[in-house]
Design a protein around this motif. Structure first.
Motif, PDB file in Angstrom:
ATOM      1  N   VAL A  89       6.134  -6.692  -2.967  1.00 20.50           N
ATOM      2  CA  VAL A  89       6.195  -5.340  -2.838  1.00 20.50           C
ATOM      3  C   VAL A  89       4.611  -4.975  -1.544  1.00 20.50           C
ATOM      4  CG1 VAL A  89       5.869  -2.982  -3.224  1.00 20.50           C
ATOM      5  CG2 VAL A  89       7.625  -4.393  -4.290  1.00 20.50           C
ATOM      6  N   PHE A  90       4.621  -4.442  -0.595  1.00 25.30           N
ATOM      7  CA  PHE A  90       3.585  -3.976  -0.030  1.00 25.30           C
ATOM      8  C   PHE A  90       3.540  -2.494   0.103  1.00 25.30           C
ATOM      9  CE2 PHE A  90       4.366  -8.291   1.889  1.00 25.30           C
ATOM     10  CZ  PHE A  90       3.248  -8.639   2.008  1.00 25.30           C
ATOM     11  N   ARG A  91       2.271  -2.089  -0.638  1.00 20.76           N
ATOM     12  CA  ARG A  91       1.846  -0.594  -0.711  1.00 20.76           C
ATOM     13  C   ARG A  91       0.887  -0.365   0.453  1.00 20.76           C
ATOM     14  NH1 ARG A  91       2.888  -2.067  -5.941  1.00 20.76           N
ATOM     15  NH2 ARG A  91       4.473  -1.081  -6.874  1.00 20.76           N
ATOM     16  N   SER A  92       1.228   0.688   1.376  1.00 20.49           N
ATOM     17  CA  SER A  92       0.033   0.979   2.081  1.00 20.49           C
ATOM     18  C   SER A  92      -0.079   2.626   2.448  1.00 20.49           C
ATOM     19  CB  SER A  92       0.617   0.711   3.621  1.00 20.49           C
ATOM     20  OG  SER A  92       1.802   1.306   3.895  1.00 20.49           O
ATOM     21  N   THR A  93      -1.148   2.819   3.060  1.00 16.45           N
ATOM     22  CA  THR A  93      -1.463   4.047   3.315  1.00 16.45           C
ATOM     23  C   THR A  93      -1.491   4.105   4.884  1.00 16.45           C
ATOM     24  OG1 THR A  93      -2.892   4.657   1.400  1.00 16.45           O
ATOM     25  CG2 THR A  93      -3.274   6.093   3.411  1.00 16.45           C
ATOM     26  N   VAL A  94      -0.732   5.106   5.552  1.00 18.03           N
ATOM     27  CA  VAL A  94      -0.682   5.077   6.910  1.00 18.03           C
ATOM     28  C   VAL A  94      -0.902   6.684   7.386  1.00 18.03           C
ATOM     29  CG1 VAL A  94       1.249   3.302   6.980  1.00 18.03           C
ATOM     30  CG2 VAL A  94       1.788   5.422   7.240  1.00 18.03           C
ATOM     31  N   LYS A  95      -1.289   6.614   8.963  1.00 15.01           N
ATOM     32  CA  LYS A  95      -1.603   8.028   9.331  1.00 15.01           C
ATOM     33  C   LYS A  95      -0.583   8.049  10.408  1.00 15.01           C
ATOM     34  CE  LYS A  95      -5.024  10.992  10.764  1.00 15.01           C
ATOM     35  NZ  LYS A  95      -6.836  10.898  10.888  1.00 15.01           N
ATOM     36  N   ASP A  96       0.388   8.999  10.303  1.00 13.33           N
ATOM     37  CA  ASP A  96       1.354   9.381  11.404  1.00 13.33           C
ATOM     38  C   ASP A  96       1.212  10.712  11.764  1.00 13.33           C
ATOM     39  OD1 ASP A  96       2.710   6.892  11.636  1.00 13.33           O
ATOM     40  OD2 ASP A  96       3.427   7.104   9.938  1.00 13.33           O
ATOM     41  N   ALA A  97       0.984  11.087  13.000  1.00 13.09           N
ATOM     42  CA  ALA A  97       0.895  12.380  13.433  1.00 13.09           C
ATOM     43  C   ALA A  97      -0.014  13.173  12.895  1.00 13.09           C
ATOM     44  CB  ALA A  97       2.350  13.115  13.499  1.00 13.09           C
ATOM     45  N   GLY A  98      -1.188  12.377  12.664  1.00 13.18           N
ATOM     46  CA  GLY A  98      -2.325  13.263  12.066  1.00 13.18           C
ATOM     47  C   GLY A  98      -2.098  13.189  10.250  1.00 13.18           C
ATOM     48  N   MET A  99      -1.290  12.916   9.923  1.00  9.64           N
ATOM     49  CA  MET A  99      -0.848  13.192   8.351  1.00  9.64           C
ATOM     50  C   MET A  99      -1.009  11.779   7.641  1.00  9.64           C
ATOM     51  SD  MET A  99       1.982  15.801   8.374  1.00  9.64           S
ATOM     52  CE  MET A  99       2.933  14.972   7.348  1.00  9.64           C
ATOM     53  N   LYS A 100      -1.646  11.669   6.577  1.00 12.11           N
ATOM     54  CA  LYS A 100      -1.511   9.999   5.612  1.00 12.11           C
ATOM     55  C   LYS A 100      -0.523  10.254   4.666  1.00 12.11           C
ATOM     56  CE  LYS A 100      -6.562   9.382   5.720  1.00 12.11           C
ATOM     57  NZ  LYS A 100      -7.892   9.278   4.938  1.00 12.11           N
ATOM     58  N   THR A 101       0.209   9.262   4.635  1.00 13.15           N
ATOM     59  CA  THR A 101       1.444   9.177   3.607  1.00 13.15           C
ATOM     60  C   THR A 101       1.287   7.750   3.021  1.00 13.15           C
ATOM     61  OG1 THR A 101       2.760   8.281   5.273  1.00 13.15           O
ATOM     62  CG2 THR A 101       2.892  10.642   4.994  1.00 13.15           C
ATOM     63  N   ALA A 102       1.844   7.729   1.869  1.00 15.16           N
ATOM     64  CA  ALA A 102       1.773   6.420   1.061  1.00 15.16           C
ATOM     65  C   ALA A 102       3.154   5.705   1.481  1.00 15.16           C
ATOM     66  CB  ALA A 102       1.770   6.679  -0.638  1.00 15.16           C
ATOM     67  N   ARG A 103       3.283   4.484   1.810  1.00  8.04           N
ATOM     68  CA  ARG A 103       4.424   3.460   2.059  1.00  8.04           C
ATOM     69  C   ARG A 103       4.727   2.562   1.208  1.00  8.04           C
ATOM     70  NH1 ARG A 103       7.545   6.289   6.156  1.00  8.04           N
ATOM     71  NH2 ARG A 103       6.026   7.788   6.877  1.00  8.04           N
ATOM     72  N   GLU A 104       5.694   2.110   0.572  1.00  5.60           N
ATOM     73  CA  GLU A 104       5.953   0.855  -0.048  1.00  5.60           C
ATOM     74  C   GLU A 104       7.315   0.113   0.547  1.00  5.60           C
ATOM     75  OE1 GLU A 104       7.263   0.411  -4.705  1.00  5.60           O
ATOM     76  OE2 GLU A 104       5.650   1.767  -4.464  1.00  5.60           O
ATOM     77  N   PHE A 105       6.863  -0.732   0.775  1.00  2.00           N
ATOM     78  CA  PHE A 105       8.005  -1.777   1.323  1.00  2.00           C
ATOM     79  C   PHE A 105       8.217  -3.071   0.211  1.00  2.00           C
ATOM     80  CE2 PHE A 105       6.306   0.304   4.996  1.00  2.00           C
ATOM     81  CZ  PHE A 105       7.349   0.874   5.743  1.00  2.00           C
ATOM     82  N   ARG A 106       9.691  -3.303   0.260  1.00  3.44           N
ATOM     83  CA  ARG A 106       9.951  -4.330  -0.519  1.00  3.44           C
ATOM     84  C   ARG A 106      10.490  -5.646   0.326  1.00  3.44           C
ATOM     85  NH1 ARG A 106      10.519  -4.680  -5.918  1.00  3.44           N
ATOM     86  NH2 ARG A 106      10.429  -2.377  -5.977  1.00  3.44           N
ATOM     87  N   ILE A 107      10.218  -6.984   0.204  1.00  2.00           N
ATOM     88  CA  ILE A 107      10.696  -7.921   0.993  1.00  2.00           C
ATOM     89  C   ILE A 107      12.050  -8.052   0.335  1.00  2.00           C
ATOM     90  CG2 ILE A 107      10.427 -10.379   1.575  1.00  2.00           C
ATOM     91  CD1 ILE A 107       8.417  -8.469   2.653  1.00  2.00           C
ATOM     92  N   ILE A 108      13.148  -8.129   1.055  1.00  2.00           N
ATOM     93  CA  ILE A 108      14.416  -8.297   0.552  1.00  2.00           C
ATOM     94  C   ILE A 108      15.137  -9.737   1.019  1.00  2.00           C
ATOM     95  CG2 ILE A 108      14.923  -5.788   0.105  1.00  2.00           C
ATOM     96  CD1 ILE A 108      16.378  -5.792   3.051  1.00  2.00           C
ATOM     97  N   GLU A 109      14.237 -10.363   1.855  1.00  2.00           N
ATOM     98  CA  GLU A 109      15.098 -11.595   2.669  1.00  2.00           C
ATOM     99  C   GLU A 109      13.637 -12.228   3.118  1.00  2.00           C
ATOM    100  OE1 GLU A 109      18.279 -13.035   5.763  1.00  2.00           O
ATOM    101  OE2 GLU A 109      18.431 -11.174   4.926  1.00  2.00           O
ATOM    102  N   PHE A 110      13.724 -13.606   2.703  1.00  2.00           N
ATOM    103  CA  PHE A 110      12.439 -14.379   3.294  1.00  2.00           C
ATOM    104  C   PHE A 110      13.150 -15.768   3.400  1.00  2.00           C
ATOM    105  CE2 PHE A 110       8.888 -17.058   2.592  1.00  2.00           C
ATOM    106  CZ  PHE A 110       7.939 -16.486   3.103  1.00  2.00           C
ATOM    107  N   GLU A 111      13.172 -16.266   4.661  1.00  2.00           N
ATOM    108  CA  GLU A 111      13.731 -17.422   5.011  1.00  2.00           C
ATOM    109  C   GLU A 111      12.780 -18.033   6.067  1.00  2.00           C
ATOM    110  OE1 GLU A 111      17.430 -19.364   7.700  1.00  2.00           O
ATOM    111  OE2 GLU A 111      17.784 -17.423   6.805  1.00  2.00           O
ATOM    112  N   ALA A 112      11.616 -18.735   5.533  1.00  2.00           N
ATOM    113  CA  ALA A 112      10.733 -19.529   6.317  1.00  2.00           C
ATOM    114  C   ALA A 112      11.141 -20.592   7.403  1.00  2.00           C
ATOM    115  CB  ALA A 112       9.507 -19.825   5.425  1.00  2.00           C
ATOM    116  N   PRO A 113      10.737 -20.759   8.342  1.00  2.00           N
ATOM    117  CA  PRO A 113       9.985 -19.898   9.098  1.00  2.00           C
ATOM    118  C   PRO A 113      10.772 -18.998  10.004  1.00  2.00           C
ATOM    119  CG  PRO A 113      10.042 -21.994  10.323  1.00  2.00           C
ATOM    120  CD  PRO A 113      10.814 -21.971   9.058  1.00  2.00           C
TER     121      PRO A 113
END
Length: 152
Positions: free
Chosen positions: A51-75
């Motif tokens: 899981v990657f948790r981030s703080t982003v700024k879109d259109a002047g507003m900060k929001t918390a985002r959380e993304f889960r890796i659902i598939e990983f096939e290197a490379p």
């Protein structure tokens, strides 16, 4: 309403190194100025379930985002899904990589944006902005990866 944007870029670095760079989402601020902060859980290499948790700024507003890796096939293939509850989310996104020979890699990034609640009215604007920025986003990925990965 939902829709997709994508960018395709050729990076002058080997596929394994480009994949490793992109799979570590903590590198995102190097090419995505909207990402103010990002952390990875658990510690260790990225894998399905990371899981990657981030703080982003879109259109002047900060929001918390959380993304889960659902598939990983290197490379060659990485997929994520946003699990945070925001008005506009990336229900699916990912990287597809292809070795081009001579230490070069084609990278395709995409995100499917989806609106929730009031976000159903905003997702069209978000998609329009993302599609307009897609070529520049691809160029930022190329520049950041080539800067971060030593030339062979």
């Amino acid at each position: 309403m939902s829709g997709q944007f994508e960018a395709v870029v050729e990076v002058d670095r080997p596929i394994e190194e480009v994949f490793a760079y992109l799979a570590d989402g903590r590198n995102d601020p190097q090419f995505s100025p909207r990402v103010l902060r990002i952390d990875r859980t658990p510690d260790g290499p990225t894998a399905v379930g990371t899981v990657f948790r981030s703080t982003v700024k879109d259109a002047g507003m900060k929001t918390a985002r959380e993304f889960r890796i659902i598939e990983f096939e290197a490379p060659v293939r990485l997929r994520w899904a946003e699990v945070s509850k925001n008005s506009v989310t990336a229900s699916e996104g990912g990287y597809d990589l292809e070795a081009l020979g001579e230490g070069r890699t084609r990278v395709r990034i995409f995100n499917v944006l989806e609106g929730h609640g009031l976000g159903k009215l905003l997702v069209g604007l978000a998609l329009s902005a993302a599609r307009k920025d897609a070529p520049a986003f691809g160029a930022r990925i190329k520049a950041a990866a080539e800067s971060a990965i030593a030339a062979g």
